[in-house]
Every structure is written in structure tokens, then in C-alpha cells.
Design a protein around this motif. Structure first.
Motif, PDB file in Angstrom:
ATOM      1  N   GLU A   1      37.539  43.036  25.352  1.00  0.00           N
ATOM      2  CA  GLU A   1      36.475  42.433  26.149  1.00  0.00           C
ATOM      3  C   GLU A   1      35.891  41.201  25.453  1.00  0.00           C
ATOM      4  O   GLU A   1      35.562  40.210  26.105  1.00  0.00           O
ATOM      5  CB  GLU A   1      35.396  43.467  26.454  1.00  0.00           C
ATOM      6  CG  GLU A   1      35.881  44.522  27.431  1.00  0.00           C
ATOM      7  CD  GLU A   1      34.890  45.658  27.666  1.00  0.00           C
ATOM      8  OE1 GLU A   1      33.823  45.689  26.996  1.00  0.00           O
ATOM      9  OE2 GLU A   1      35.182  46.507  28.524  1.00  0.00           O
TER      10      GLU A   1
ATOM     11  N   PRO B   1      36.653  36.902  33.521  1.00  0.00           N
ATOM     12  CA  PRO B   1      35.917  38.086  33.972  1.00  0.00           C
ATOM     13  C   PRO B   1      36.452  39.357  33.319  1.00  0.00           C
ATOM     14  O   PRO B   1      37.648  39.464  33.031  1.00  0.00           O
ATOM     15  CB  PRO B   1      36.169  38.099  35.484  1.00  0.00           C
ATOM     16  CG  PRO B   1      37.443  37.348  35.663  1.00  0.00           C
ATOM     17  CD  PRO B   1      37.494  36.321  34.568  1.00  0.00           C
ATOM     18  N   LEU B   2      35.553  40.289  33.093  1.00  0.00           N
ATOM     19  CA  LEU B   2      35.957  41.603  32.605  1.00  0.00           C
ATOM     20  C   LEU B   2      36.444  42.410  33.800  1.00  0.00           C
ATOM     21  O   LEU B   2      35.925  42.251  34.910  1.00  0.00           O
ATOM     22  CB  LEU B   2      34.789  42.309  31.930  1.00  0.00           C
ATOM     23  CG  LEU B   2      34.213  41.621  30.696  1.00  0.00           C
ATOM     24  CD1 LEU B   2      33.036  42.420  30.155  1.00  0.00           C
ATOM     25  CD2 LEU B   2      35.259  41.430  29.632  1.00  0.00           C
ATOM     26  N   PRO B   3      37.433  43.270  33.611  1.00  0.00           N
ATOM     27  CA  PRO B   3      37.910  44.079  34.738  1.00  0.00           C
ATOM     28  C   PRO B   3      36.831  45.029  35.227  1.00  0.00           C
ATOM     29  O   PRO B   3      35.980  45.466  34.455  1.00  0.00           O
ATOM     30  CB  PRO B   3      39.102  44.840  34.172  1.00  0.00           C
ATOM     31  CG  PRO B   3      39.030  44.687  32.709  1.00  0.00           C
ATOM     32  CD  PRO B   3      38.131  43.550  32.384  1.00  0.00           C
ATOM     33  N   GLU B   4      36.902  45.326  36.495  1.00  0.00           N
ATOM     34  CA  GLU B   4      35.945  46.273  37.056  1.00  0.00           C
ATOM     35  C   GLU B   4      36.220  47.649  36.494  1.00  0.00           C
ATOM     36  O   GLU B   4      37.369  48.031  36.274  1.00  0.00           O
ATOM     37  CB  GLU B   4      36.074  46.294  38.579  1.00  0.00           C
ATOM     38  CG  GLU B   4      35.699  44.969  39.218  1.00  0.00           C
ATOM     39  CD  GLU B   4      35.828  45.008  40.722  1.00  0.00           C
ATOM     40  OE1 GLU B   4      35.710  46.098  41.308  1.00  0.00           O
ATOM     41  OE2 GLU B   4      36.060  43.941  41.294  1.00  0.00           O
ATOM     42  N   ALA B   5      35.173  48.404  36.277  1.00  0.00           N
ATOM     43  CA  ALA B   5      35.294  49.738  35.675  1.00  0.00           C
ATOM     44  C   ALA B   5      36.170  50.661  36.519  1.00  0.00           C
ATOM     45  O   ALA B   5      36.838  51.534  35.999  1.00  0.00           O
ATOM     46  CB  ALA B   5      33.921  50.348  35.478  1.00  0.00           C
ATOM     47  N   ARG B   6      36.182  50.446  37.820  1.00  0.00           N
ATOM     48  CA  ARG B   6      36.948  51.346  38.677  1.00  0.00           C
ATOM     49  C   ARG B   6      38.411  50.927  38.862  1.00  0.00           C
ATOM     50  O   ARG B   6      39.149  51.571  39.572  1.00  0.00           O
ATOM     51  CB  ARG B   6      36.263  51.465  40.043  1.00  0.00           C
ATOM     52  CG  ARG B   6      36.223  50.180  40.826  1.00  0.00           C
ATOM     53  CD  ARG B   6      35.460  50.381  42.139  1.00  0.00           C
ATOM     54  NE  ARG B   6      35.465  49.184  42.920  1.00  0.00           N
ATOM     55  CZ  ARG B   6      34.630  48.154  42.787  1.00  0.00           C
ATOM     56  NH1 ARG B   6      33.699  48.193  41.872  1.00  0.00           N
ATOM     57  NH2 ARG B   6      34.714  47.098  43.556  1.00  0.00           N
ATOM     58  N   SER B   7      38.825  49.826  38.219  1.00  0.00           N
ATOM     59  CA  SER B   7      40.213  49.388  38.393  1.00  0.00           C
ATOM     60  C   SER B   7      41.159  50.399  37.753  1.00  0.00           C
ATOM     61  O   SER B   7      40.832  51.060  36.778  1.00  0.00           O
ATOM     62  CB  SER B   7      40.422  47.994  37.815  1.00  0.00           C
ATOM     63  OG  SER B   7      40.461  48.047  36.415  1.00  0.00           O
TER      64      SER B   7
ATOM     65  N   GLN C   1      45.225  42.454  35.901  1.00  0.00           N
ATOM     66  CA  GLN C   1      44.475  41.242  36.185  1.00  0.00           C
ATOM     67  C   GLN C   1      45.318  40.051  35.731  1.00  0.00           C
ATOM     68  O   GLN C   1      46.229  40.199  34.918  1.00  0.00           O
ATOM     69  CB  GLN C   1      43.106  41.268  35.513  1.00  0.00           C
ATOM     70  CG  GLN C   1      43.162  41.445  34.003  1.00  0.00           C
ATOM     71  CD  GLN C   1      41.785  41.504  33.387  1.00  0.00           C
ATOM     72  OE1 GLN C   1      40.901  40.768  33.792  1.00  0.00           O
ATOM     73  NE2 GLN C   1      41.606  42.355  32.400  1.00  0.00           N
TER      74      GLN C   1
END
Length: 173
Positions: free
Chosen positions: A125, A134-140, A146
Motif C-alpha cells: 500500500e 488508488p488502493l484496492p477496495e477491501a471487498r475486491s 487492478q
């Protein structure tokens, strides 16, 4: 000194390893082995060389380029390596160069150094933040789903067909 074969775990239990430690894998035909190639920033100036490829073994994908920074940058030898997500770099169409448009010699000095111990999610991160990505979404489903980790975009100038960058070595070798 012998290379170690222990995995470099990420926080999700995925295993990232140096390609040199994966004796059963090699760079696939049609994909250039970029180790030793010059790494240049968006300004065209060289700031290092590709030292190693860091791969996600289960996915057979290169995820990071381990870049050894140029000695002219006067960085301590303990902070001379950085990891670049493969999707933010691109291959030169003709020469043996890797371009990282979002970095240059000045910005690379502020980039988090890589210690060959473990790649934590926090380190990953921090790299993305340094690159203003952007940081990946937690739910990915996967951290690596990405564009920053898309090896197809990395190889596209030298390998237009969609093939994997790694393959299992044949047993006949």
C-alpha cells in the motif's frame, strides 16, 4: 551466498517469490527476461536496473520488478532496492529499457525501500501511495486484480499476443 527458497508472504497468505528461487519456472518464450535492463523514469533518465522479478507463484504472474537503484543516487546499500508494480512500467519497443513514467531520479529517493525479508500488505500500500495510485477496495477478490499489477500492459510493446510471462520448465531441459 546461496539464494533462499523461502516464500515472501504477503498479508493475505498469497506467496510472492523471487523468480530465481523458483527453479521449476522460467520466463516464457516470447516474453523478454528484463533482469539486467535499465529502468528509466518519465524524464528518460536511468535510475536503476531490474535486479529480479517477484512473482505470484500460484497465478504464474510477475507482480513486481525488484529494481536496484543506481549508485550515483548515493543511497545506502541497505535502501538500494525498490519494488515497482509491473503494471506501472512499460518495455521499450526497441531497446532493453523499462520505463516507469510516474517516477524519476528525484521521486525514487522518496520511494519506500525494499528489504528482502517480507512483502507486507502495508508495504504494498505504501508503494501504491508513493505512485499516487488508488488502493484496492477491501471487498475486491484479489489485491492484484487492478491495472497496477497487469503484466499484459507491461509486456505489450514487446509481446503483443496475450501469453503468460512465466511458464513451467519442461522436464526435458
Amino acid at each position: 551466498m546461496e539464494p533462499t527458497s523461502s516464500p515472501i508472504p504477503s498479508a493475505e497468505g498469497m506467496h510472492l517469490r523471487r523468480l530465481r528461487d523458483l527453479t521449476e519456472f522460467e520466463v516464457a518464450d516470447g516474453s523478454p527476461d528484463v533482469r539486467g535492463w535499465a529502468v528509466r523514469g518519465g524524464d528518460g533518465h536511468k535510475f536503476g536496473d531490474v535486479y529480479e522479478l517477484i512473482v505470484e507463484e500460484e497465478a504464474l504472474k510477475v507482480r513486481y520488478l525488484d529494481v536496484e537503484l543506481d549508485p550515483s543516487l548515493n543511497v545506502s546499500r541497505h535502501e538500494r532496492h525498490i519494488l515497482i508494480p509491473v503494471g506501472v512500467a512499460a518495455l521499450d519497443e526497441d531497446g532493453d529499457n523499462v520505463f516507469v513514467p510516474s517516477l524519476n531520479k528525484e521521486l525514487v529517493l522518496e520511494y519506500p525501500p525494499y528489504q528482502e525479508i517480507q512483502i507486507t500488505r502495508e508495504y504494498e500500500e505504501a508503494m501504491l501511495r508513493s505512485l499516487k495510485l488508488p488502493l484496492p477496495e477491501a471487498r475486491s477478490a484479489s489485491f492484484y486484480d487492478q491495472d497496477s499489477y497487469n503484466e499484459q500492459s507491461f509486456y505489450q510493446n514487446r509481446r503483443p499476443e496475450a501469453t503468460d510471462g512465466l511458464r513451467r520448465r519442461s522436464s526435458a531441459g
